[in-house]
Design an enzyme around this catalytic site. Structure first.
Site, PDB file in Angstrom:
ATOM      1  CE  LYS A  24      -9.155  12.640  14.453  1.00 48.27           C
ATOM      2  NZ  LYS A  24      -7.728  12.492  14.733  1.00 48.27           N
ATOM      3  CE1 TYR A  81      -6.054  -3.592   8.123  1.00 45.43           C
ATOM      4  CE2 TYR A  81      -7.033  -1.451   7.659  1.00 45.43           C
ATOM      5  CZ  TYR A  81      -5.986  -2.203   8.121  1.00 45.43           C
ATOM      6  OH  TYR A  81      -4.866  -1.579   8.598  1.00 45.43           O
ATOM      7  CG  HIS A  82     -10.995   0.143   7.062  1.00 43.76           C
ATOM      8  ND1 HIS A  82     -11.328  -0.680   6.006  1.00 43.76           N
ATOM      9  CD2 HIS A  82      -9.972   0.903   6.645  1.00 43.76           C
ATOM     10  CE1 HIS A  82     -10.535  -0.402   4.982  1.00 43.76           C
ATOM     11  NE2 HIS A  82      -9.702   0.537   5.338  1.00 43.76           N
ATOM     12  CG  HIS A 108      -5.925   7.821  12.121  1.00 43.78           C
ATOM     13  ND1 HIS A 108      -5.398   8.540  11.080  1.00 43.78           N
ATOM     14  CD2 HIS A 108      -5.612   6.517  11.893  1.00 43.78           C
ATOM     15  CE1 HIS A 108      -4.779   7.700  10.254  1.00 43.78           C
ATOM     16  NE2 HIS A 108      -4.902   6.469  10.716  1.00 43.78           N
ATOM     17  CG  ASP A 129      -6.071  12.290  11.546  1.00 44.44           C
ATOM     18  OD1 ASP A 129      -6.207  11.176  10.999  1.00 44.44           O
ATOM     19  OD2 ASP A 129      -5.636  12.448  12.692  1.00 44.44           O
ATOM     20  CE1 TYR A 171      -3.598   2.453   0.388  1.00 44.06           C
ATOM     21  CE2 TYR A 171      -3.161   2.601   2.742  1.00 44.06           C
ATOM     22  CZ  TYR A 171      -3.859   3.008   1.630  1.00 44.06           C
ATOM     23  OH  TYR A 171      -4.829   3.969   1.758  1.00 44.06           O
TER      24      TYR A 171
HETATM   25  C1  B12 Z   1      -6.027   2.228  13.647  1.00 43.66           C
HETATM   26  C2  B12 Z   1      -5.371   2.953  12.495  1.00 43.66           C
HETATM   27  C3  B12 Z   1      -6.166   3.299  11.422  1.00 43.66           C
HETATM   28  C4  B12 Z   1      -7.656   3.056  11.385  1.00 43.66           C
HETATM   29  C5  B12 Z   1      -8.367   4.192  12.137  1.00 43.66           C
HETATM   30  C6  B12 Z   1      -9.629   3.785  12.846  1.00 43.66           C
HETATM   31  C7  B12 Z   1     -10.172   4.890  13.683  1.00 43.66           C
HETATM   32  N1  B12 Z   1     -11.458   5.142  13.577  1.00 43.66           N
HETATM   33  O1  B12 Z   1      -9.458   5.516  14.436  1.00 43.66           O
HETATM   34  C8  B12 Z   1      -7.904   3.022   9.863  1.00 43.66           C
HETATM   35  C9  B12 Z   1      -7.714   1.624   9.370  1.00 43.66           C
HETATM   36  C10 B12 Z   1      -9.259   3.521   9.434  1.00 43.66           C
HETATM   37  C11 B12 Z   1      -6.754   3.877   9.385  1.00 43.66           C
HETATM   38  C12 B12 Z   1      -6.771   4.524   8.176  1.00 43.66           C
HETATM   39  C13 B12 Z   1      -5.722   5.276   7.674  1.00 43.66           C
HETATM   40  N2  B12 Z   1      -4.516   5.405   8.219  1.00 43.66           N
HETATM   41 CO1  B12 Z   1      -4.061   4.690   9.954  1.00 43.66          CO
HETATM   42  N3  B12 Z   1      -3.440   3.935  11.524  1.00 43.66           N
HETATM   43  C14 B12 Z   1      -3.985   3.259  12.522  1.00 43.66           C
HETATM   44  C15 B12 Z   1      -2.945   2.787  13.547  1.00 43.66           C
HETATM   45  C16 B12 Z   1      -2.607   1.363  13.209  1.00 43.66           C
HETATM   46  C17 B12 Z   1      -3.358   2.861  15.011  1.00 43.66           C
HETATM   47  C18 B12 Z   1      -3.949   4.167  15.508  1.00 43.66           C
HETATM   48  C19 B12 Z   1      -4.855   3.926  16.680  1.00 43.66           C
HETATM   49  O2  B12 Z   1      -6.052   3.987  16.573  1.00 43.66           O
HETATM   50  N4  B12 Z   1      -4.305   3.558  17.847  1.00 43.66           N
HETATM   51  C20 B12 Z   1      -5.072   3.315  19.051  1.00 43.66           C
HETATM   52  C21 B12 Z   1      -5.344   4.637  19.756  1.00 43.66           C
HETATM   53  C22 B12 Z   1      -6.105   4.431  21.025  1.00 43.66           C
HETATM   54  O3  B12 Z   1      -4.079   5.160  20.037  1.00 43.66           O
HETATM   55  P1  B12 Z   1      -3.609   6.636  19.632  1.00 43.66           P
HETATM   56  O4  B12 Z   1      -4.521   7.277  18.684  1.00 43.66           O
HETATM   57  O5  B12 Z   1      -2.179   6.617  19.345  1.00 43.66           O
HETATM   58  O6  B12 Z   1      -3.856   7.382  21.011  1.00 43.66           O
HETATM   59  C23 B12 Z   1      -3.051   7.210  22.141  1.00 43.66           C
HETATM   60  C24 B12 Z   1      -1.958   8.261  22.242  1.00 43.66           C
HETATM   61  O7  B12 Z   1      -1.404   8.632  21.007  1.00 43.66           O
HETATM   62  C25 B12 Z   1      -2.613   9.394  22.955  1.00 43.66           C
HETATM   63  N5  B12 Z   1      -3.484  10.330  22.226  1.00 43.66           N
HETATM   64  C26 B12 Z   1      -3.941  10.324  20.971  1.00 43.66           C
HETATM   65  N6  B12 Z   1      -4.759  11.359  20.749  1.00 43.66           N
HETATM   66  C27 B12 Z   1      -4.815  12.065  21.889  1.00 43.66           C
HETATM   67  C28 B12 Z   1      -5.488  13.238  22.206  1.00 43.66           C
HETATM   68  C29 B12 Z   1      -5.385  13.745  23.484  1.00 43.66           C
HETATM   69  C30 B12 Z   1      -6.138  14.962  23.855  1.00 43.66           C
HETATM   70  C31 B12 Z   1      -4.556  13.114  24.434  1.00 43.66           C
HETATM   71  C32 B12 Z   1      -4.427  13.656  25.782  1.00 43.66           C
HETATM   72  C33 B12 Z   1      -3.869  11.940  24.116  1.00 43.66           C
HETATM   73  C34 B12 Z   1      -4.012  11.423  22.847  1.00 43.66           C
HETATM   74  O8  B12 Z   1      -3.424   8.715  23.872  1.00 43.66           O
HETATM   75  C35 B12 Z   1      -3.944   7.516  23.314  1.00 43.66           C
HETATM   76  C36 B12 Z   1      -3.991   6.477  24.357  1.00 43.66           C
HETATM   77  O9  B12 Z   1      -2.846   5.712  24.462  1.00 43.66           O
HETATM   78  C37 B12 Z   1      -1.768   3.764  13.245  1.00 43.66           C
HETATM   79  C38 B12 Z   1      -0.377   3.199  13.511  1.00 43.66           C
HETATM   80  C39 B12 Z   1      -0.162   2.902  14.974  1.00 43.66           C
HETATM   81  N7  B12 Z   1       0.057   1.656  15.322  1.00 43.66           N
HETATM   82  O10 B12 Z   1      -0.226   3.797  15.788  1.00 43.66           O
HETATM   83  C40 B12 Z   1      -1.964   4.052  11.744  1.00 43.66           C
HETATM   84  C41 B12 Z   1      -1.553   5.416  11.129  1.00 43.66           C
HETATM   85  C42 B12 Z   1      -1.886   6.500  12.117  1.00 43.66           C
HETATM   86  N8  B12 Z   1      -2.372   5.528   9.921  1.00 43.66           N
HETATM   87  C43 B12 Z   1      -1.762   6.104   8.980  1.00 43.66           C
HETATM   88  C44 B12 Z   1      -2.348   6.376   7.694  1.00 43.66           C
HETATM   89  C45 B12 Z   1      -1.419   6.984   6.657  1.00 43.66           C
HETATM   90  C46 B12 Z   1      -3.690   6.097   7.407  1.00 43.66           C
HETATM   91  C47 B12 Z   1      -4.432   6.498   6.131  1.00 43.66           C
HETATM   92  C48 B12 Z   1      -4.355   8.002   5.944  1.00 43.66           C
HETATM   93  C49 B12 Z   1      -3.889   5.766   4.901  1.00 43.66           C
HETATM   94  C50 B12 Z   1      -4.378   6.325   3.601  1.00 43.66           C
HETATM   95  N9  B12 Z   1      -3.495   6.900   2.834  1.00 43.66           N
HETATM   96  O11 B12 Z   1      -5.523   6.259   3.284  1.00 43.66           O
HETATM   97  C51 B12 Z   1      -5.862   5.990   6.369  1.00 43.66           C
HETATM   98  C52 B12 Z   1      -6.927   7.060   6.295  1.00 43.66           C
HETATM   99  C53 B12 Z   1      -7.409   7.584   7.618  1.00 43.66           C
HETATM  100  C54 B12 Z   1      -8.013   8.947   7.618  1.00 43.66           C
HETATM  101  N10 B12 Z   1      -9.251   9.140   7.199  1.00 43.66           N
HETATM  102  O12 B12 Z   1      -7.386   9.881   8.018  1.00 43.66           O
HETATM  103  C55 B12 Z   1      -0.344   6.481   9.337  1.00 43.66           C
HETATM  104  C56 B12 Z   1      -0.117   7.978   9.562  1.00 43.66           C
HETATM  105  C57 B12 Z   1       1.230   8.392   9.012  1.00 43.66           C
HETATM  106  C58 B12 Z   1       1.842   9.621   9.573  1.00 43.66           C
HETATM  107  N11 B12 Z   1       1.414  10.164  10.696  1.00 43.66           N
HETATM  108  O13 B12 Z   1       2.780  10.091   8.989  1.00 43.66           O
HETATM  109  C59 B12 Z   1      -0.078   5.564  10.553  1.00 43.66           C
HETATM  110  C60 B12 Z   1       0.922   6.110  11.564  1.00 43.66           C
HETATM  111  C61 B12 Z   1       0.390   4.211   9.998  1.00 43.66           C
HETATM  112  C62 B12 Z   1       1.656   4.294   9.190  1.00 43.66           C
HETATM  113  N12 B12 Z   1       2.803   4.097   9.782  1.00 43.66           N
HETATM  114  O14 B12 Z   1       1.586   4.560   8.010  1.00 43.66           O
HETATM  115  N13 B12 Z   1      -5.758   3.885  10.248  1.00 43.66           N
END
Ligand code: B12
Ligand SMILES: Nc1nc2c(ncn2[C@@H]2O[C@H](COP(=O)(O)OP(=O)(O)O)[C@@H](O)[C@H]2O)c(=O)[nH]1
Ligand SMILES: [Mg+2]
Lengths: 301, 659
Positions: free
Chosen positions: B533, B170-171, B539, B537, B16
């Site tokens: 948000k 998947y999603h 996510h 984005d 991808y």
């Molecule tokens: C799940 C996921 C998705 C899901 C999202 C589902 C959803 N509804 O959220 C799906 C499959 C839909 C998706 C899609 C895409 N994704 Co995505 N996704 C991920 C993934 C694997 C995990 C993110 C996640 O949900 N983690 C679980 C949550 C709970 O954790 P979190 O958000 O990190 O939050 C924690 C902390 O960061 C913090 N935090 C976060 N936000 C906030 C806010 C506040 C106020 C506070 C205090 C704390 C806090 O606290 C949380 C608790 O621990 C990441 C990679 C990874 N492993 O992190 C890639 C990632 C974020 N995705 C990525 C990409 C590129 C995409 C797409 C844009 C791809 C594309 N070209 O189409 C698409 C489109 C999404 C869009 N519309 O924007 C990239 C972003 C690249 C970058 N930043 O440079 C990543 C990093 C993967 C990668 N390495 O390529 N994705």
């Protein structure tokens, strides 16, 4: 103005008092909105705001949300429906949690409504549930809008809740669901026919709208405007606001000082009578004045 | 050796990818194909996915970031330069604007002199999961479904080898879904699409088996790989039954469950990221081991998934995993390994039962569209995700390197800041320049006429494809096409699924709750937080879970969902009188967007409001943000949400003391 600390509250009441005295009459149209959760009040508000903004009116909105009992926390979900607002400064939207009722909801909603009435052409207050909170809303609203959820068994609920007496306009939402919405509207219309007509001569209309498809919003606004015109023409607006202010002041005092506090200056009836006789230029001032008396009396006893 | 055993043909290997520009992505694709990749999987940038031109205010910071920007037919031509489109199997991750991107591809085929009838590939085009998880929806559910059924009706005769929709479970898993929820909600989506197609006048009943045969799925494969084997087998059976019974498809070949896969990314960790390679391998087994339910195409995330975008080398490593499995091992020499296994059979049955019951529930509600509008499915997903995160916090689920076995040697893989792909900052400007040049080259009259034609056809209820193909040739841009649709069918904001959720039963943070109560008393009202948000984005997981947790510890929470402008966020903060703002950005555009929010706050005299930020934020960027005034920055390694909440209380207390 939803600050519960005593010194802040006193300061806020002083400001509100001054503000309320200066509000032009009749001023902003104040509309209260009630109905069961999920009936579509917030979605409908979004449609109303869009419509009114397109007409050039400015709009202030207060949405009261249920808060979670256990943690006291709340997810204020109404804002999400307000896609219409964008970064438009002609719209103000504030969501509030219902919280522990200790002076909270009633005070804060009326206070906010007064402030918004000073700044916007029209003010909406959305509250939750059926039954208890209508009095809160009617204490701030010139026009009370009831949003009904289509569905069987609703009539019974309307009757039981004694809901049919208060609202000035009924909107059966989700008309896009078809027959079921029509049936609810028909039942509601029939039910209203049975209950005594409002003494003012206003017959509450029952409209069908679809917030989702933005259908019927124009007729709804027309009905709200018609009610407001009716109040003005019949000369009822001032007396209605006055009654509402009295009711609010009494409730506010009762919540704050309890029946024990009211008893200290002659009891509930006596306080109600005083409110009736008061010039009541500002309800906030009255609450402050009588409140001070109660505190004084309690100190002496 | 004389008798070489028979080997099955491997699945299609994909990666991808896409970034910066059509030019840069074309180079990348050709290199990948030279390395033995056998299909293309195009990642588009967020403006393209949500129907905005690169110079639209909402596109700011996002152009060419997470995928390739495609603004018009010439971009598409550049993307496929020296790649003959009719010989390539091309998968395009495109949804709300799928009809448009397919139209551009058809136009390119015609310009390359090849027959569009020969095009092979997939437009993802599953709008339901966009509302539930992925976030690149634009239009309301009903008209969106209409666009999908238009494409199905069009391709079935005109591009017969095209998969017009890839129903995505998947999603759903990435948003927290359990296996049964994944099955049920994706099947509900397929039913919604097929019902809509079957109801069309222009699709005769005899075409339905051909329509069904072109519907493919896109699955996830999580770390519980035995269960995943059962899931794929369960879906194979459910699909066979559903298409036979509900749509009367007699030909078993037309009922075959065909699916592609990207393995789970949600469980890939920031801590000890090298462990992710092992996770990816195990997850791959879940969708390749059982021949009966083997995927048709596979793309793997990279070891540095949780750090940022993968570089070519990272993607190559993942491609090699597939190649070793397919070509070195004996996996492809055998019949199904699990036929006759009582264990697999029993788990498969149980999954089928559970998911069919959930599917029934959704269908009774009125189907997938109704269950989007009333937020039922979204609420279920948010709830599942909360449970998963709580289990990680409590240690009920082990995540190696995160909540167990955390002591580690320094990883040589993440030395320095060179372990992820950095998109050149000039990409956005250059793309805008190309767009402007293109606009001035094209015939404005042709464009106007094509847009008017699109409008007319849509208003008369005609199929969106023919006027869109015409528009592609005429030089219409992505934003112009989408604007016509917005004008005619309107826009939509999906329910967030977080409102009205019951408070968690078992939860950490009792101590935090008490601190929230105390500080709220001092402040005179409950601590109120805005979770925002900004940008395109989608996510939402992190923001949703932070919102839920903040509510659970006693705060008042305003969360309005994804895709707000910095202005809208600042405006909400002002109207709502919040004490603190939490921004969540995972798309990589935090640099621009966080600063924009700070600026908008300052314009409204709210510079004193404390702001915290979370998401995929490299440490050096975190430093820049803190220097700009951001109080705290969180990344995926901060899995302890109770601790995060405690720190937010600190931040509010600090700023109250300063006031
Ligand atoms: C799940 C996921 C998705 C899901 C999202 C589902 C959803 N509804 O959220 C799906 C499959 C839909 C998706 C899609 C895409 N994704 Co995505 N996704 C991920 C993934 C694997 C995990 C993110 C996640 O949900 N983690 C679980 C949550 C709970 O954790 P979190 O958000 O990190 O939050 C924690 C902390 O960061 C913090 N935090 C976060 N936000 C906030 C806010 C506040 C106020 C506070 C205090 C704390 C806090 O606290 C949380 C608790 O621990 C990441 C990679 C990874 N492993 O992190 C890639 C990632 C974020 N995705 C990525 C990409 C590129 C995409 C797409 C844009 C791809 C594309 N070209 O189409 C698409 C489109 C999404 C869009 N519309 O924007 C990239 C972003 C690249 C970058 N930043 O440079 C990543 C990093 C993967 C990668 N390495 O390529 N994705
Ligand atoms: N079909 C239909 N659904 C609606 C309509 N208005 C609102 N809804 C849905 O009803 C649900 C509750 O809406 P909301 O505005 O939050 O209701 P509130 O609790 O009364 O404020 C949401 O899922 C809306 O999408 C309508 O006119 N038609
Ligand atoms: Mg509401």
């Amino acid at each position: 103005m939803d600050d519960a600390r005593p010194e802040r509250r006193a300061a806020a009441f002083e400001l509100l008092d001054a503000l309320e005295r200066r509000l032009p009459f009749p001023g902003a149209a104040r509309v209260g909105m009630t109905g069961a959760p999920g009936a579509g009040k917030s979605t409908l508000l979004d449609g109303l705001v869009r419509f009114l903004r397109a007409r050039g009116e400015t709009v202030g909105v207060i949405a009261v949300d249920p808060s979670s009992r256990r943690s006291g926390g709340a997810l204020l979900g109404d804002r999400i429906r307000m896609g219409s607002r964008g970064a438009d400064t002609g719209v103000f939207f504030r969501s509030m949690a219902a919280r522990e009722r200790l002076g909270g909801l009633a005070d804060a909603t009326r206070a906010s409504a007064v402030v918004l009435a000073a700044a916007f052409d029209r003010v909406f207050v959305e509250t939750v549930g059926v039954g208890q909170s209508e009095s809160d809303v009617s204490s701030v609203a010139d026009t009370l809008l009831y949003v009904a959820q289509p569905g069987a068994g609703d009539m019974l609920q309307f009757m039981k809740a004694g809901i049919l007496e208060l609202p000035d306009v009924f909107a059966v939402n989700k008309a896009d669901l078809g027959a079921v919405a029509e049936r609810t509207a028909a039942e509601l219309g029939a039910g209203l026919g049975l209950s005594a007509p409002q003494d003012s001569g206003w017959t509450p209309p029952v409209l069908q709208v679809s917030a989702r498809d933005a259908q019927g919003i124009d007729s709804l606004v027309e009905a709200l405007d018609a009610h407001r015109r009716h109040l003005e023409e019949a000369g009822d607006l001032a007396s209605r606001r006055r009654r509402a202010a009295e009711a609010w002041a009494l409730e506010s005092l009762e919540i704050r000082y309890g029946s024990f506090g009211l008893a200290a200056i002659g009891g509930r009836e006596a306080v109600a009578a005083r409110l009736r006789d008061d010039a009541l230029e500002s309800a906030f001032a009255v609450v402050r004045r009588i409140g001070a008396e109660i505190e004084e009396a309690l100190r002496k006893s | 050796m004389s008798d070489t055993p028979h080997r099955d043909r491997p699945w299609v290997f994909r990666t991808y990818s896409g970034h910066s520009s059509a030019e840069a992505s074309n180079t990348l694709y050709r290199t990948n194909l030279a390395k033995g990749q056998t299909g293309l999987s195009v990642a588009f940038d967020l403006p393209t996915q949500t129907g905005y031109d690169s110079d639209h205010p909402l596109a700011r910071g996002e152009v060419g970031k997470v995928g390739v920007p495609i603004g018009h037919v010439e971009d598409m031509e550049t993307l496929f330069r020296d790649i003959p489109v009719e010989q390539m199997n091309t998968s395009m991750t495109i949804n709300a604007t799928a009809a448009w991107l397919l139209s551009l591809l058809v136009a390119v085929a015609e310009r390359q002199g090849s027959d569009p009838k020969l095009l092979q590939g997939t437009t993802q085009n599953d709008i339901v999961k966009e509302y539930l998880s992925r976030g690149t929806y634009v239009f309301p559910p009903e008209p969106s479904l209409r666009l999908i059924s238009d494409m199905v009706a069009y391709t079935v005769d005109e591009i017969p080898k095209w998969n017009p929709i890839n129903v995505c479970s998947y999603h759903l898993q990435e948003a927290g879904a359990t296996p049964a929820q994944e099955i049920a909600y994706s099947m509900a989506t397929a039913v919604a699409v097929l019902d809509a197609v079957a109801a069309r006048d222009d699709v005769p009943a005899e075409a339905i088996p051909r329509v069904v045969a072109r519907i493919s799925f896109f699955l996830n494969a999580g770390i519980r790989f035995v269960e995943e084997i059962c899931k794929a087998r369960a879906m194979t059976e459910i699909w066979d039954e559903l298409t036979r019974e509900r749509y009367g498809v007699d030909d078993p070949k037309a009922r075959r469950f065909r699916y592609g896969v990207q393995v789970n990314s949600l469980g890939l960790t920031e801590a000890q990221p090298e462990n992710n390679v092992i996770r990816i391998v195990l997850e791959t087994l879940g969708v390749t081991m059982s021949k009966k339910a083997r995927c048709r195409a596979l793309q793997l995330p990279a070891w540095n998934e949780a750090l940022g975008l993968p570089r070519p080398w990272d993607q190559q490593w993942s491609l090699r995993i597939q190649q070793v499995l397919a070509y070195e091992t004996d996996l492809l020499e055998h019949e199904d390994l699990f036929d006759g296994s009582r264990v697999v059979e029993a788990r498969t049955r149980a999954l089928m039962e559970e998911s069919l019951a959930e599917l029934e529930k959704v269908l009774e509600m009125g189907g997938a569209v109704a269950a989007i509008e009333n937020a039922y499915m979204k609420r279920q997903l948010v709830e599942s995700q909360s449970q998963r995160l709580r289990a990680i916090e409590s240690g009920d689920i082990t995540v190696v390197g995160v909540n167990r076995f955390t002591e580690t040697e320094p990883s040589p893989l993440v030395e320095g800041d060179q372990s992820i792909l950095k998109v050149d900052e000039s990409a956005e400007r250059e793309q805008i320049e190309r767009l402007e040049a293109f606009r001035s080259r094209r015939s404005q009259a042709d464009v106007e006429a094509a847009l008017q034609n699109l409008r007319d056809v849509l208003k008369q209820g005609g199929n969106v494809m023919p006027p869109s193909i015409r528009a592609a040739h005429a030089g219409v841009t992505t934003g112009e096409w989408a604007d016509v649709l917005r004008e005619i069918v309107g826009e939509y904001r999906a329910p967030t699924g977080v409102a009205d959720r019951p408070v968690a039963q078992r939860e950490s943070g009792a101590e935090t709750r008490q601190r929230v109560d105390e500080l709220s008393r001092d402040l005179g009202r409950r601590i109120k937080i805005l979770v925002g948000k900004p940008g395109l984005d989608g996510h939402s997981n992190g923001a949703e879970q932070i919102a839920v947790k903040a509510r659970d510890v006693g705060m008042e929470v305003v969360y309005e969902g994804i895709r707000l402008t910095p202005q809208e966020i600042a405006q909400s903060a002002r109207d709502e009188g919040v004490h603190v703002i939490g921004l969540s950005i995972l798309s990589g555009s935090h640099g621009v967007l966080v600063l924009d929010v700070l600026k908008e706050l300052a314009t409204r005299g709210l510079d004193h409001l404390p702001v915290v930020v979370g998401g995929i934020i490299p440490e050096e960027d975190a430093e820049t943000l803190r220097a700009a005034g951001v109080r705290r920055v969180y990344t995926p390694k901060d899995f302890d949400m109770a601790r995060i909440m405690g720190e937010i209380v600190d931040v509010v207390a600090e700023s109250a003391a300063a006031a």
